[in-house]
Enzyme design. Sequence first.
Site, mmCIF file in Angstrom:
data_model
loop_
_atom_site.group_PDB
_atom_site.id
_atom_site.type_symbol
_atom_site.label_atom_id
_atom_site.label_comp_id
_atom_site.label_asym_id
_atom_site.label_seq_id
_atom_site.Cartn_x
_atom_site.Cartn_y
_atom_site.Cartn_z
ATOM 1 N N HIS A 1 29.802 30.630 47.052
ATOM 2 C CA HIS A 1 30.079 31.604 45.988
ATOM 3 C C HIS A 1 31.561 31.531 45.606
ATOM 4 O O HIS A 1 31.906 31.467 44.421
ATOM 5 C CB HIS A 1 29.721 33.006 46.494
ATOM 6 C CG HIS A 1 30.078 34.115 45.560
ATOM 7 N ND1 HIS A 1 29.129 34.817 44.847
ATOM 8 C CD2 HIS A 1 31.278 34.667 45.227
ATOM 9 C CE1 HIS A 1 29.732 35.737 44.105
ATOM 10 N NE2 HIS A 1 31.038 35.668 44.327
ATOM 11 N N GLU A 2 32.427 31.520 46.605
ATOM 12 C CA GLU A 2 33.868 31.474 46.341
ATOM 13 C C GLU A 2 34.295 30.126 45.773
ATOM 14 O O GLU A 2 35.109 30.050 44.852
ATOM 15 C CB GLU A 2 34.634 31.765 47.627
ATOM 16 C CG GLU A 2 34.521 33.197 48.118
ATOM 17 C CD GLU A 2 35.113 34.203 47.151
ATOM 18 O OE1 GLU A 2 35.986 33.829 46.344
ATOM 19 O OE2 GLU A 2 34.692 35.364 47.175
ATOM 20 N N HIS B 1 33.852 29.837 42.044
ATOM 21 C CA HIS B 1 34.911 30.457 41.231
ATOM 22 C C HIS B 1 36.062 29.473 41.006
ATOM 23 O O HIS B 1 36.567 29.330 39.893
ATOM 24 C CB HIS B 1 35.460 31.698 41.941
ATOM 25 C CG HIS B 1 34.550 32.877 41.936
ATOM 26 N ND1 HIS B 1 33.938 33.345 40.799
ATOM 27 C CD2 HIS B 1 34.159 33.704 42.950
ATOM 28 C CE1 HIS B 1 33.198 34.407 41.099
ATOM 29 N NE2 HIS B 1 33.307 34.637 42.395
#
Length: 215
Positions: A22-23, A26
């Site tokens: 998820h990170e 980004h």
Amino acid sequence: MDNLIQTLAISAIPILFAITLHEAAHGYVARHFGDPTAWQLGRISLNPLRHIDPVGTILVPAMILLFSGGGLMFGWAKPVPVNFGRLRRPKQDMLWVAAAGPAANLFMALFWALLLKIVVGMPDLDYSLALAEMARVGISVNGVLMILNLLPLPPLDGGRIMVSLLPIKAAMKFAQLERYGMIILLALLFTHVLDMLLRPPLVLYMALIKTLFGF
């Protein structure tokens, strides 16, 4: 004790990748739109070790998973640094950078669902049951993280998406909530309001997964 160890062992991989990828998403999308900060710091990586926060990625999710009987998951990784001022169109591109994390969770959920479909259709093997349970955890965890992060509360991704979509004056006022965001989120968590907010979209999410993959 054996059940505790088994639960942690089966859940570790899907939880770890759900939070860390998820990170990484980004950072990857931020780089695409002009901010190389995460890339320069080596944070655009599929290696979970680069994103692990000992408390948020390991301790907190494990404790909540166990004490909730597997019904709730909450955690975080080391936030990928994004300098929104370096994006080519900061306000507009913020939306895509923020949406990248939940989108990564959606793709991982679909991967785990496909894996579960394959495992269920295979002959029973020694590892089939554990792999199927791991896939179920992956579907659940990624759904929770996707929906949780889409809540319109800074610093969650949904909050940043709202900042991107609101008119500039309203966006600036709304963004000021970020200093209180984590306090509000924890209050919602421990008063079980968060559970009530997440439950309806999670029910819909699970229904869509089951329909799409024929479970």
